[in-house]
Write an enzyme that holds these catalytic residues in place. Structure first.
Site, PDB file in Angstrom:
ATOM      1  N   TYR A   1       0.877   1.098  14.942  1.00 41.27           N
ATOM      2  CA  TYR A   1      -0.486   0.675  13.884  1.00 41.27           C
ATOM      3  C   TYR A   1       0.215   1.001  12.044  1.00 41.27           C
ATOM      4  O   TYR A   1       0.418   2.279  11.963  1.00 41.27           O
ATOM      5  CB  TYR A   1      -1.565   1.425  14.438  1.00 41.27           C
TER       6      TYR A   1
ATOM      7  N   ASP B   1       0.740  -0.999  -0.592  1.00 41.47           N
ATOM      8  CA  ASP B   1      -0.241  -0.042  -0.227  1.00 41.47           C
ATOM      9  C   ASP B   1       0.771   1.224  -0.043  1.00 41.47           C
ATOM     10  O   ASP B   1       1.422   1.303   0.569  1.00 41.47           O
ATOM     11  CB  ASP B   1      -0.951   0.045   0.823  1.00 41.47           C
TER      12      ASP B   1
ATOM     13  N   LYS C   1      -3.356  -3.237   8.735  1.00 42.26           N
ATOM     14  CA  LYS C   1      -3.349  -4.803   8.689  1.00 42.26           C
ATOM     15  C   LYS C   1      -2.462  -5.022   7.643  1.00 42.26           C
ATOM     16  O   LYS C   1      -1.457  -4.131   6.251  1.00 42.26           O
ATOM     17  CB  LYS C   1      -4.676  -6.179   8.388  1.00 42.26           C
TER      18      LYS C   1
HETATM   19  P1  13P Z   1      -5.254  -0.702   4.915  1.00 37.76           P
HETATM   20  O1  13P Z   1      -4.052  -1.737   5.627  1.00 37.76           O
HETATM   21  O2  13P Z   1      -5.832  -1.365   4.016  1.00 37.76           O
HETATM   22  O3  13P Z   1      -4.670   0.588   4.720  1.00 37.76           O
HETATM   23  O4  13P Z   1      -6.527  -0.085   5.936  1.00 37.76           O
HETATM   24  C1  13P Z   1      -6.451   1.294   7.062  1.00 37.76           C
HETATM   25  C2  13P Z   1      -6.851   1.386   7.660  1.00 37.76           C
HETATM   26  O5  13P Z   1      -7.061   2.356   8.906  1.00 37.76           O
HETATM   27  C3  13P Z   1      -8.500   1.136   7.422  1.00 37.76           C
HETATM   28  O6  13P Z   1      -9.589   1.961   8.315  1.00 37.76           O
HETATM   29 MG    MG Z   2      -4.355   1.524   3.290  1.00 37.55          MG
HETATM   30 MG    MG Z   3      -5.132  -1.788   2.215  1.00 35.91          MG
END
Ligand code: 13P
Ligand code: MG
Ligand code: MG
Ligand code: 13P
Length: 366
Positions: A229, A13, A232
């Site tokens: 954080y 990402d 994910k």
């Molecule tokens: P991603 O891990 O897809 O970037 O999403 C993060 C998030 O905080 C979604 O609410």
């Molecule tokens: Mg993202």
């Molecule tokens: Mg993502």
């Protein structure tokens, strides 16, 4: 000797459009341009795609797994496209690139990677699954169903080349250890671990009949790498199919029952993994629900013949309906567990700082 090819799926990402929902077309263009211009003859073929806000590169080459050349090419590609993301002020530009420079292996630098090396069979059908708004352990349930559950995979019962079963390599992402289980005889040992997908992940699966690699997944956990954080890990998984391995339909079947995975909003919730087509891989509601796309390819001398966008099929309509119904139910729980994840999964978010502020107000109970 027949020569081996390596299939590498690497994802990152590097900036969302809009928020965390999708990828801007300019990034995909830049990524394709980089791979074309910089691959210096290393690649046999490549395919660029995305699920939600994660760009996925599928690469074929003869460099083997963990090749510094291939990892560097992927890293440089993501780095260059990040510049485009920054120019457009896309959301979280460079989110998954935790380091400034490349140091030999992309593992540990942020992007997720799944790679396998094999001799291409006379016909080589593969499925690459990619998910958004979830974590690597999301593959545990479907991989178990595909390679160990005769109620999912009839081939385990009636195909002589599958009847012996499969070996499962499981990684402990907290202690950084691995163990191999031989199925079906070690079924219960396997399940006690992979039923805890936040910690134990199926990394590789091997055929016991041929010893060949059958499946591999990305198992990076960004939060553990970064110590904070960063979303994910939105994993990727490659499954080889047919001729002694699960049929394509057996590999797709577990997704007809959307299982609950960790991720969704702020990476802190449990939600159903919804199988969708590429066109529907844009998480919206509460930044979700988590999505999975399955792209099929017939590999031909290392070239990608495809993709076949499997979950576009109406046969997965009921699964999507069920996922939406589950989402309705879970959303009503708001900030309560089990919709919100348990505390051990929350420690990289607000808990430590909230606790720190309030610690002096806690009194002993008499
Ligand atoms: P991603 O891990 O897809 O970037 O999403 C993060 C998030 O905080 C979604 O609410
Ligand atoms: Mg993202
Ligand atoms: Mg993502
Ligand atoms: P294979 O034996 O070629 O894997 O074929 C089985 C099949 O396609 C049943 O769906």
């Amino acid at each position: 000797m027949e020569s081996k090819i390596t299939l590498t799926a690497v994802k990152a990402d590097i900036g969302g459009f809009v928020g965390h929902s999708s990828v801007h077309p300019a990034l995909l263009e830049k990524v394709k341009e980089c791979l074309e211009q910089k691959n210096k003859g290393l690649l046999i073929d490549f395919h660029v795609t995305h699920v939600g806000d994660d760009i996925n590169l599928f690469l074929t080459h003869k460099e083997g797994i963990d090749s510094a050349n291939i990892h560097e090419l992927a890293w440089d590609t993501f780095k260059e496209a990040t510049e485009v993301a920054k120019k457009l002020k896309l959301y979280g530009a460079g989110q998954d690139l935790l380091e400034d420079s490349f140091s030999g292996n992309i593992k540990g630098l942020g992007p997720g990677i799944a790679e396998m090396e094999f001799v291409e069979r006379p016909s080589e059908p593969v499925i690459i699954f990619m998910a958004d708004k979830t974590e690597p352990g999301a593959w545990n349930y479907p991989l178990y169903k595909i390679f160990a559950d005769p109620f999912n995979t009839i081939g385990l019962v009636i195909d002589p080349k599958m009847h012996e079963g499969f070996k499962f390599e499981v990684h402990d992402l907290i202690e950084n250890k691995k163990i191999i289980f031989s199925l079906p005889e070690e079924l219960y040992n396997l399940l006690i671990f992979i039923g805890a997908p936040g910690r134990y992940c199926i990394k590789n699966i091997f055929s016991k009949t041929t010893g060949e690699i059958a499946a591999t997944s990305s198992t990076q956990r960004l939060n553990l790498l970064a110590g904070r954080y960063v979303g994910k890990d939105d994993p990727v998984c490659i499954v080889r199919c047919q001729s002694g391995l699960p049929a394509v339909g057996e590999a797709l079947e577990p997704f007809a029952n959307p299982h609950l995975v960790s991720g969704w909003m702020r990476g802190s919730h449990s939600g159903p993994l919804m199988p969708v087509s590429l066109n529907n891989a844009t998480p919206t509601r509460f930044d979700g629900p988590p999505r999975v796309v399955a792209l099929g390819f017939q590999m031909c001398n290392g070239k990608f013949i495809g993709p076949q966008d499997f979950f576009a099929d109406i046969a997965f309509d009921n699964a999507r309906q069920k996922a939406n119904d589950l989402a309705d139910y879970l959303r009503r729980l708001g900030p309560f567990e089990p919709h919100r994840l348990g505390l051990d999964e929350m420690e990289y978010t607000t808990m430590p700082s909230v606790m720190d502020k309030l610690k002096d107000r806690f009194e002993d109970i008499e």
